[in-house]
Scaffold this motif. Structure first.
Motif, PDB file in Angstrom:
ATOM      1  N   MET A 220       0.746  -1.228   0.207  1.00 39.54           N
ATOM      2  CA  MET A 220      -0.094   0.091   0.081  1.00 39.54           C
ATOM      3  C   MET A 220       0.728   1.328   0.148  1.00 39.54           C
ATOM      4  O   MET A 220       1.903   1.064   0.754  1.00 39.54           O
ATOM      5  N   GLU A 225      -2.803  13.438  -1.223  1.00 44.04           N
ATOM      6  CA  GLU A 225      -4.232  13.676  -0.874  1.00 44.04           C
ATOM      7  C   GLU A 225      -5.097  12.258  -0.933  1.00 44.04           C
ATOM      8  O   GLU A 225      -5.704  12.039   0.009  1.00 44.04           O
ATOM      9  N   GLY A 226      -4.400  11.333  -1.431  1.00 45.78           N
ATOM     10  CA  GLY A 226      -4.961   9.914  -1.405  1.00 45.78           C
ATOM     11  C   GLY A 226      -4.655   9.225   0.151  1.00 45.78           C
ATOM     12  O   GLY A 226      -5.212   8.328   0.113  1.00 45.78           O
ATOM     13  N   ASP A 228      -5.763   9.865   2.757  1.00 45.49           N
ATOM     14  CA  ASP A 228      -6.945   9.840   3.457  1.00 45.49           C
ATOM     15  C   ASP A 228      -7.537   8.237   3.434  1.00 45.49           C
ATOM     16  O   ASP A 228      -8.510   7.935   4.113  1.00 45.49           O
ATOM     17  N   THR A 229      -7.279   7.570   2.545  1.00 46.55           N
ATOM     18  CA  THR A 229      -7.767   6.335   2.009  1.00 46.55           C
ATOM     19  C   THR A 229      -6.707   5.326   2.174  1.00 46.55           C
ATOM     20  O   THR A 229      -6.032   5.047   1.421  1.00 46.55           O
ATOM     21  N   HIS A 231      -6.476   1.850   2.350  1.00 41.51           N
ATOM     22  CA  HIS A 231      -6.198   1.021   1.454  1.00 41.51           C
ATOM     23  C   HIS A 231      -6.468   1.048   0.018  1.00 41.51           C
ATOM     24  O   HIS A 231      -6.904   0.166  -0.951  1.00 41.51           O
ATOM     25  N   LEU A 232      -6.266   2.299  -0.505  1.00 43.86           N
ATOM     26  CA  LEU A 232      -6.375   2.527  -1.979  1.00 43.86           C
ATOM     27  C   LEU A 232      -4.940   1.914  -2.445  1.00 43.86           C
ATOM     28  O   LEU A 232      -3.843   1.838  -2.115  1.00 43.86           O
ATOM     29  N   THR A 233      -5.323   1.283  -3.662  1.00 38.92           N
ATOM     30  CA  THR A 233      -3.928   0.436  -4.344  1.00 38.92           C
ATOM     31  C   THR A 233      -3.463   1.367  -5.250  1.00 38.92           C
ATOM     32  O   THR A 233      -3.909   2.448  -5.591  1.00 38.92           O
ATOM     33  N   TRP A 234      -2.041   1.060  -5.696  1.00 42.50           N
ATOM     34  CA  TRP A 234      -1.453   1.934  -6.846  1.00 42.50           C
ATOM     35  C   TRP A 234      -2.120   2.107  -8.052  1.00 42.50           C
ATOM     36  O   TRP A 234      -2.834   1.370  -8.660  1.00 42.50           O
ATOM     37  N   TRP A 359      -4.765  10.006  10.291  1.00 45.41           N
ATOM     38  CA  TRP A 359      -4.865  10.781   9.341  1.00 45.41           C
ATOM     39  C   TRP A 359      -5.353  12.099   9.546  1.00 45.41           C
ATOM     40  O   TRP A 359      -6.029  12.404  10.114  1.00 45.41           O
TER      41      TRP A 359
ATOM     42  N   ASN B  42     -12.784   0.892  -5.550  1.00 46.68           N
ATOM     43  CA  ASN B  42     -11.870   0.158  -5.836  1.00 46.68           C
ATOM     44  C   ASN B  42     -10.865   0.308  -4.688  1.00 46.68           C
ATOM     45  O   ASN B  42     -10.263   1.424  -4.656  1.00 46.68           O
ATOM     46  N   ALA B  43     -10.477  -0.675  -3.564  1.00 44.79           N
ATOM     47  CA  ALA B  43      -9.418  -0.463  -2.600  1.00 44.79           C
ATOM     48  C   ALA B  43      -9.283  -1.775  -2.016  1.00 44.79           C
ATOM     49  O   ALA B  43     -10.228  -2.777  -2.202  1.00 44.79           O
ATOM     50  N   TRP B  44      -8.176  -2.197  -1.693  1.00 45.38           N
ATOM     51  CA  TRP B  44      -7.994  -3.184  -0.889  1.00 45.38           C
ATOM     52  C   TRP B  44      -8.602  -3.238   0.582  1.00 45.38           C
ATOM     53  O   TRP B  44      -8.108  -3.354   1.568  1.00 45.38           O
ATOM     54  N   MET B  67     -12.899   4.133   7.964  1.00 45.67           N
ATOM     55  CA  MET B  67     -11.667   4.674   7.477  1.00 45.67           C
ATOM     56  C   MET B  67     -11.614   4.401   5.999  1.00 45.67           C
ATOM     57  O   MET B  67     -11.119   5.159   5.231  1.00 45.67           O
ATOM     58  N   ASP B  68     -12.513   3.514   5.316  1.00 42.47           N
ATOM     59  CA  ASP B  68     -12.438   3.239   3.945  1.00 42.47           C
ATOM     60  C   ASP B  68     -13.485   4.182   3.219  1.00 42.47           C
ATOM     61  O   ASP B  68     -13.394   4.595   2.150  1.00 42.47           O
ATOM     62  N   HIS B  70     -14.517   6.883   4.173  1.00 44.20           N
ATOM     63  CA  HIS B  70     -13.925   8.141   4.332  1.00 44.20           C
ATOM     64  C   HIS B  70     -13.487   8.684   2.788  1.00 44.20           C
ATOM     65  O   HIS B  70     -13.717   9.734   2.519  1.00 44.20           O
ATOM     66  N   GLY B  71     -12.636   8.108   2.144  1.00 46.43           N
ATOM     67  CA  GLY B  71     -11.929   8.320   1.028  1.00 46.43           C
ATOM     68  C   GLY B  71     -12.369   7.604  -0.327  1.00 46.43           C
ATOM     69  O   GLY B  71     -11.665   7.497  -1.149  1.00 46.43           O
ATOM     70  N   ARG B  74     -12.605   8.537  -4.027  1.00 50.49           N
ATOM     71  CA  ARG B  74     -11.255   8.881  -4.675  1.00 50.49           C
ATOM     72  C   ARG B  74     -11.492   7.549  -6.010  1.00 50.49           C
ATOM     73  O   ARG B  74     -11.048   7.774  -6.992  1.00 50.49           O
ATOM     74  N   PHE B 214      -2.405  -4.920  -9.457  1.00 53.18           N
ATOM     75  CA  PHE B 214      -2.122  -6.064  -8.920  1.00 53.18           C
ATOM     76  C   PHE B 214      -2.936  -7.419  -9.348  1.00 53.18           C
ATOM     77  O   PHE B 214      -4.251  -7.179  -9.638  1.00 53.18           O
TER      78      PHE B 214
END
Lengths: 391, 391
Positions: A220, A225-226, A228-229, A231-234, A359, B42-44, B67-68, B70-71, B74, B214
């Motif tokens: 991860m 700015e991202g 705040d999330t 578990h956002l992936t790349w 955060w 889309n997030a892990w 926590m997820d 929240h953002g 995105r 991924f």
């Protein structure tokens, strides 16, 4: 076998003691981490249903898809006759389920009867046990009363043996290699996915002595700015000067995980971020110094919150969780969480990922320590500096 | 937004048509691939429970951990007021479940009543919907009759739009880069995990134009004797001269997957292996030449088996499956399987991983083609030679 026959016997005995305590005369295991713990079975076959039946006494039986059962003995120590494959025609069919077949096979292998067997535990919240799977068992073996086992095997896993701790120390070498690869790759202008590529390479390559196993979660990289999330992936977003980049990754060896988080500042950190980093390092160290056998988990949350309160800061999510064997989608054990609501007490052999994720307004900061509880305190698995890293 | 607003509207309209056909006045989606398809989310974050509620009309609501949530915007195009976070204190607690909270929140947002709502579909066999989650909804909203949606959204996903096919063509560039990296890394003496490292690097790095997302499954490298176990993951075992090495991997881009399998022979192939490779190439090509709209899937299995029968060979498992969006643990869509029991008929826009995995005595051989069904036949996503590769 990865562990000695004695160690596997001890694990099974501990599971059976807990089964008796919970009034269970049988246990159905579907979590691949729990199957691996009890039998060594390890393959990326958990996307089709699998089941390990643990009776109160006598041999366990592993059920898997036929093509997987065929070679299961390459990792599983159960004798061949106790590994049963269900037919391929049950896979991904809308109105039948592999466990329809498995229920019938269980009836044939075990003389199912309400009097002799009573309640059978099932993992009602494991990732690879669906409501359709559960319904197949409920309808296929009506003699059995299926009740929630409440993460029974996961709780046994919470305290690691010396052999498990030794493997986690090896996993930590992979973690260290992967974090170093990340720190080398992080620079202004780099694409996030190229940083992820460098990490993924190191996670598998490991070192000359310790090979890297696949991690249960991808790296991860919450950035800018991202952040705040968490578990956002790349993506291919490019890192920019002036941004903090959070790196959370794990090294794995023989399915045991040692996760680690650090934050890299590309350039001069804003005063607020540096202040947060200093407070977090102080609080994290007070927590680590408090950890030893017999200390309630809730006390760690109290210590943490007290330090933050002195600096007028708060953190709402949990401060960490139990770690060990992991399969996607999680390297946590879904048992002990470091937070005030948790009623557990620390014991030697427990292993945690103590993680402080903060955060702030538009800025993310994370730092963590993977540790083992020893007789007198904690052993840190890695030795990266605990402060904000500058690049 | 990854796709146009019109495309998302069309997807939702198609889902709602199918809901009406199945007698559903609401749908609960928990499969992250289906959530991504409908909302872009889309997030892990799927290791803690998540839920998308799709009413017969009106806005959808996404529930995720606080926590997820929240953002979430995105990646998710739903307006902020329709993304709801459940409190952290519901995560990994033994006797409460996040969906206890979500059930209450659903009651508040939607005037739940049996007359107005009737049956609500749930994904009874999705990987991230546990029996405990299901029970929380059953008990929390007794007015609703929850019935299996039978992979409702997965079936809508089976036919891809031109925009989706375009992303899969990009994913195929990542696949090609990853397969080339594998072919370069495979040599006698190489550790399996170092081959996996080279593949993992290429899967994330992609190309200068297309970043790699991924993959839902790690690279598989069944080798030597272990080739009888198709889903065994890597160790530090060294490849040896005289061994065939199977490579199965996928390139991914924006969660769309293009998988590919090839077998590399380290040295001179045994006659039986070369013969198998020749027969498989012949059969595979007859299958690809047969694929076009309106052809029953069962016909492909018949063509395949006829060629194998001419050479006195058989293959019991399925010949392929529908592909597209994937999250761990699977890049298949759990809908169409290429086998004689399947009742589906091919249509333009369907995408498949046609895979021939043969397990002979002590030798594994795999070759595959990822394809899209066009108006007149198939488009191959990659262009590697279809025979045994020698190194």
């Amino acid at each position: 076998m990865l562990f000695s026959a004695e160690e596997y016997e001890q694990r099974l005995a501990a599971v059976r003691r807990r089964m008796r305590d919970q009034g269970l005369s049988g246990l159905i295991v579907t979590d691949p981490a729990n199957m691996f713990y009890l039998t060594g079975y390890n393959a990326w076959s958990f996307y089709t249903p699998q089941l390990l039946y643990v009776p109160a006494s006598g041999p366990m039986t592993l059920f898997a898809r036929e093509m997987d059962a065929h070679g299961a003995q390459r990792t599983c120590w159960l004798p061949e006759e106790d590994i049963v494959g269900y037919p391929e025609r049950y896979v991904h069919r809308p109105h039948i389920h592999p466990f329809d077949w498995v229920a019938f096979a269980l009836r044939q292998r075990w003389e199912v009867a309400p009097a002799a067997h009573g309640c059978i535990g099932v993992e009602m919240d494991s990732h690879y046990y669906s409501p359709r799977a559960h319904r197949a068992l409920v309808h296929g073996i009506p003699e059995w009363t299926l009740v929630d086992s409440f993460e029974l095997v996961n709780w046994i896993r919470a305290i690691k043996s010396p052999a498990e701790i030794a493997i986690m120390r090896q996993a930590a070498q992979v973690t260290t290699a992967a974090m170093n690869a990340a720190l080398n790759a992080v620079e202004p202008g780099a694409r996030q996915n190229d940083v992820a590529a460098a990490i993924a390479h190191a996670q598998a390559a490991g070192t000359a002595e310790v090979w890297g196993d696949f991690p249960a979660i991808v790296p991860m990289l919450p950035t800018g700015e991202g952040a705040d999330t968490p578990h956002l992936t790349w993506t291919d977003r490019r890192l920019a000067a002036g941004e903090p980049v959070v790196i959370e990754l794990a090294g794995a060896h023989h399915r045991y995980h040692v996760p680690l988080a650090r934050t890299v500042m590309l350039g001069e950190p804003p005063a607020q971020l540096q202040h947060t980093a200093d407070v977090v390092a102080e609080a994290l160290n007070e927590v680590l110094e408090t950890m030893r056998p017999d200390v309630p988990v809730a006390e760690l949350a109290r210590v943490w919150n007290a330090v933050l309160a002195r600096h007028e800061m708060v953190k709402e999510s949990r401060l960490g969780y139990s770690i060990g064997i992991g399969y996607p989608p999680d390297w946590g054990e879904r048992t002990i969480s470091l937070r005030s609501e948790d009623e557990q007490v620390l014991a030697a052999g427990m292993t945690f990922h103590v993680i402080a994720g903060m955060w702030l307004d538009g800025i993310g900061y994370e730092v963590s320590e993977p540790v083992a509880v020893t007789a007198t305190g904690v052993e840190r698995f890695t030795d990266f500096p605990q402060n904000l890293i500058r690049r």
